[in-house]
Design an enzyme around this catalytic site. Structure first.
Site, PDB file in Angstrom:
ATOM      1  N   SER A 161       0.812  -1.213   0.000  1.00 43.99           N
ATOM      2  CA  SER A 161       0.000   0.000   0.000  1.00 43.99           C
ATOM      3  C   SER A 161       0.847   1.264   0.000  1.00 43.99           C
ATOM      4  O   SER A 161       0.349   2.328  -0.338  1.00 43.99           O
ATOM      5  CB  SER A 161      -1.018   0.006   1.147  1.00 43.99           C
ATOM      6  OG  SER A 161      -0.508  -0.542   2.304  1.00 43.99           O
ATOM      7  N   GLU A 199       7.337  -1.672  13.587  1.00 44.34           N
ATOM      8  CA  GLU A 199       7.763  -0.323  13.202  1.00 44.34           C
ATOM      9  C   GLU A 199       8.906   0.199  14.072  1.00 44.34           C
ATOM     10  O   GLU A 199       9.808   0.894  13.598  1.00 44.34           O
ATOM     11  CB  GLU A 199       6.576   0.640  13.273  1.00 44.34           C
ATOM     12  CG  GLU A 199       5.447   0.318  12.280  1.00 44.34           C
ATOM     13  CD  GLU A 199       4.526  -0.805  12.708  1.00 44.34           C
ATOM     14  OE1 GLU A 199       4.629  -1.256  13.867  1.00 44.34           O
ATOM     15  OE2 GLU A 199       3.690  -1.247  11.884  1.00 44.34           O
TER      16      GLU A 199
HETATM   17  C1  LIG Z   1       0.891  -1.083  13.794  1.00 44.38           C
HETATM   18  C2  LIG Z   1       0.321  -1.462  12.496  1.00 44.38           C
HETATM   19  N1  LIG Z   1       1.140  -1.624  11.433  1.00 44.38           N
HETATM   20  C3  LIG Z   1       0.629  -1.924  10.222  1.00 44.38           C
HETATM   21  C4  LIG Z   1      -0.718  -2.069  10.043  1.00 44.38           C
HETATM   22  C5  LIG Z   1      -1.282  -2.370   8.669  1.00 44.38           C
HETATM   23  N2  LIG Z   1      -1.776  -3.756   8.586  1.00 44.38           N
HETATM   24  C6  LIG Z   1      -3.092  -4.030   8.693  1.00 44.38           C
HETATM   25  S1  LIG Z   1      -3.411  -5.675   8.622  1.00 44.38           S
HETATM   26  C7  LIG Z   1      -1.772  -6.047   8.416  1.00 44.38           C
HETATM   27  C8  LIG Z   1      -1.334  -7.473   8.273  1.00 44.38           C
HETATM   28  C9  LIG Z   1      -1.790  -8.298   9.416  1.00 44.38           C
HETATM   29  O1  LIG Z   1      -1.417  -9.625   9.293  1.00 44.38           O
HETATM   30  P1  LIG Z   1      -1.911 -10.681  10.357  1.00 44.38           P
HETATM   31  O2  LIG Z   1      -1.650 -10.175  11.722  1.00 44.38           O
HETATM   32  O3  LIG Z   1      -1.307 -11.976  10.008  1.00 44.38           O
HETATM   33  O4  LIG Z   1      -3.495 -10.646  10.171  1.00 44.38           O
HETATM   34  P2  LIG Z   1      -4.440 -11.576   9.273  1.00 44.38           P
HETATM   35  O5  LIG Z   1      -3.585 -12.417   8.392  1.00 44.38           O
HETATM   36  O6  LIG Z   1      -5.199 -12.397  10.240  1.00 44.38           O
HETATM   37  O7  LIG Z   1      -5.327 -10.635   8.515  1.00 44.38           O
HETATM   38  C10 LIG Z   1      -1.004  -4.871   8.429  1.00 44.38           C
HETATM   39  C11 LIG Z   1       0.455  -4.839   8.283  1.00 44.38           C
HETATM   40  C12 LIG Z   1      -1.540  -1.884  11.174  1.00 44.38           C
HETATM   41  N3  LIG Z   1      -2.881  -1.980  11.098  1.00 44.38           N
HETATM   42  N4  LIG Z   1      -1.008  -1.603  12.381  1.00 44.38           N
END
Ligand SMILES: Cc1ncc(C[n+]2csc(CCOP(=O)(O)OP(=O)(O)O)c2C)c(N)n1
Ligand SMILES: [Mg+2]
Lengths: 308, 275
Positions: free
Chosen positions: A34, A55
């Protein structure tokens, strides 16, 4: 008018820069898709690191890379790149005055659908209070490319903020933008409108409306809020004395505050600030969120008239 | 706590999956993949295991639910709406201006115990809730769902340390191990090695299950109920991201994208027939 998200400009320019200089690194935190660093990762794998959803770690890793002569761009959303990493930026990047760039998509209210958790309204203000930091928000796709290039080739810790959503392209490819220097889009004598980021296009439209009503506006793109172009603000006070500031950021501690600091110390001139009204956003269309905070062409016109 | 049978739970999970996908389709925005992988756990929590009162969402003695991976809130909203925490019609307002159903959970929505959406933070809040329960001599428990990608955040492990130190056996953490995050598989982006081992090393009782198998989830809850040993619980669940919709299953790009009309209709059909 063509509309492109400024994160796109970043994503394209960083590839070009990386090819020219193998010291340019991208440190991703699992949102490269993104934030538009996928091409960089593919084309320049040796200059690319993805540390996962971590981060704070990214900030430290970037600092370490910078001590070894690299120019890392930590790429994330503005909320995380300012607040989540905040103390790491202060301690390991700013205090150390390292050449790390924090390049953030999803600035201001532009991640509109995602809601308040993802809308960065405090980021520039917080970063502005950290010594050594430079804080920048380009006004369009072209400006994003120019200022990313300027950031890559100018030493020091910097925070760059891009839009998630598409915004109008307002500049020609040959525009010259310099970090720390306001860019004057047009001159005028009745009011100065100082804007940055996704609100510059609103300022331009407001100036047109004002012209129809017989008022001429100076329009400044204050893409760098720190270091602020103090001379440009002083000139607005001395030449015109009436200023409207516009930003997609909390009215506290962002562009409007920075301008007011200069104006207050001069003891002359009047300012009206337009920006997020010290309130959290919500999930809603971007235009609605802007309207709810009075960040509209109509309100710029109204505030400019109120100063007359 | 209710005695809902596994067969009934499976039916409810089907219904919640359809509702979550419908919400995302109508909003044309949201996160289907992780909503579907967590659907069975969310269902088992709300429709069997948790002691909650939809008419009294702030009831002090209620069990808590913290969706640390807050982006998959459509599946939790579906559960809350179905149970009557708010009028079910509101499920059609996901991500709309003024709606309780924000893009990421917030406190204005009845049944949401804490705002999440910035990954890594929810589990620490769940720990605080569990700690307060212990200190106050309450019987409630705290259920939390975390993503496998999310476990890359350091704060998750800081929370785990605290849970162990304070002997929070009233805390149940569901690790949604679907091996996908945004930029690729978890193995590609940042290998987690074995999260079950990590939670065990942090002092949790770890239960390894298929997190999309309702029988196994229910059986695990029964086993957990028997163990008051001062150790926090981790359900380390292998799941399928996008579970129940063939074209979404194990496909990373369905993390945060809404289906179009055709895709939506196919999803509804498959969810209806598949379970
Ligand atoms: C602190 C933070 N960093 C980045 C994001 C962006 N983000 C949203 S979902 C995601 C991936 C999540 O992966 P996972 O924890 O494996 O969730 P799932 O596969 O169950 O959707 C990211 C990086 C966020 N919401 N919060
Ligand atoms: Mg995952």
């Amino acid at each position: 008018m063509k509309k492109i998200a400024t994160r796109q400009g970043f994503g394209e320019e960083i590839v070009a820069l990386g090819k020219e200089d193998n010291g340019i690194y991208v440190v991703d935190v699992d949102i490269g898709k993104s934030c538009k660093t996928t091409d960089f990762a593919k084309q320049l794998p040796n200059q690319h690191v993805n540390v996962g959803i971590a981060e704070q770690n990214a900030a430290g890793v970037a600092a370490g890379l910078a001590t070894c002569g690299k120019t890392p761009f930590v790429v994330t959303y503005a909320v995380f790149g300012s607040l989540r990493m905040c103390e790491m930026i202060r301690q390991e990047i700013a205090y150390t005055n390292l050449n790390v760039k924090i390049a953030c998509s999803h600035g201001g209210l532009t991640p509109a659908n995602d809601g308040a958790s993802h809308q960065a309204i405090e980021d520039m203000g917080v970063l502005r209070t950290i010594p050594n930091m430079t804080v920048i928000m380009p006004a369009d796709y072209v400006a994003a490319k120019k200022l990313v290039r300027a950031a890559a080739t100018t030493y020091g810790p910097m925070f760059l903020r891009f839009t998630r959503d598409n915004i109008p392209v307002i500049y020609d490819e040959d525009v010259v933008l310099e970090i720390g220097k306001a860019h004057q889009i047009q001159d005028g004598k009745d009011v100065a409108i100082i804007a940055n980021g996704d609100t510059v296009c609103l300022a331009i439209e407001a100036a047109k409306k004002l012209a129809e009503e017989g008022l001429s506006a100076r329009v400044l793109d204050m893409h760098t809020i720190k270091p602020l172009d103090v001379e440009a603000v002083k000139a607005c006070v001395n030449d015109i004395g009436k200023i409207v500031t516009v930003e997609d950021h909390n009215i506290l501690n962002g562009l409007g505050s920075a301008v007011c600091e200069v104006v207050a110390e001069m003891g002359a001139g009047k300012v009206k600030r337009i920006g997020v009204q010290d309130q959290f956003g919500e999930s809603a269309p971007y235009e609605r969120l802007m309207a709810k905070n009075g960040i509209t062409i109509e309100n710029i016109v109204a505030q400019a008239k109120a100063l007359q | 706590m209710k005695n809902t049978s596994v067969a009934e739970l499976k039916n409810i999970a089907k219904d919640l999956r359809k509702k979550a996908v419908t919400m995302i389709y109508e909003a044309q925005s949201g996160h289907p993949g992780g909503s579907l992988s967590a659907a069975d756990f969310v269902t088992a929590c709300y429709f069997r295991e948790m002691n909650v009162d939809p008419k009294n969402p702030k009831w002090e003695d209620r069990d808590r639910f913290v969706l640390s991976k807050g982006h998959v809130c459509p599946i939790q909203y579906a559960a809350l709406g179905t149970l009557g925490y708010f009028p079910e019609e509101e499920l059609h307002t996901l991500r709309q201006e003024g709606s309780h159903l924000q893009g990421h959970p917030n406190m204005k929505c009845p049944g949401i115990d804490i705002a999440t959406g910035s990954l890594g933070q929810g589990l620490a809040c769940a720990v605080g809730m569990a700690l307060a329960g212990k200190r106050d001599g309450k019987k409630y428990r705290v259920f939390s769902a975390v993503g496998d990608g999310e476990c890359q955040e350091g704060e998750i492990w800081e929370a785990c340390q605290t849970a162990y130190k304070y002997q929070l056996d009233n805390l149940i953490v569901f690790v949604d191990n679907n091996n996908l995050q945004i930029d690729g598989t978890t193995d590609e982006v940042m290998p987690n090695i074995d999260l079950g081992d990590k939670f065990a090393a942090f002092g949790f009782d770890v239960y390894r299950i298929d997190g999309n198998d309702m029988q196994q989830i229910v059986d695990t809850f029964e086993r957990i109920k028997m163990r008051h040993n001062g150790k926090p619980k981790c359900i380390f669940a292998q799941t399928v991201k996008g579970k129940g919709v063939s074209y979404m299953e194990n496909v990373g790009s369905w993390h945060g994208v809404a289906p179009n009309k055709e895709e939506y209709e196919q999803a509804m059909k498959e969810l209806e027939e598949g379970f």
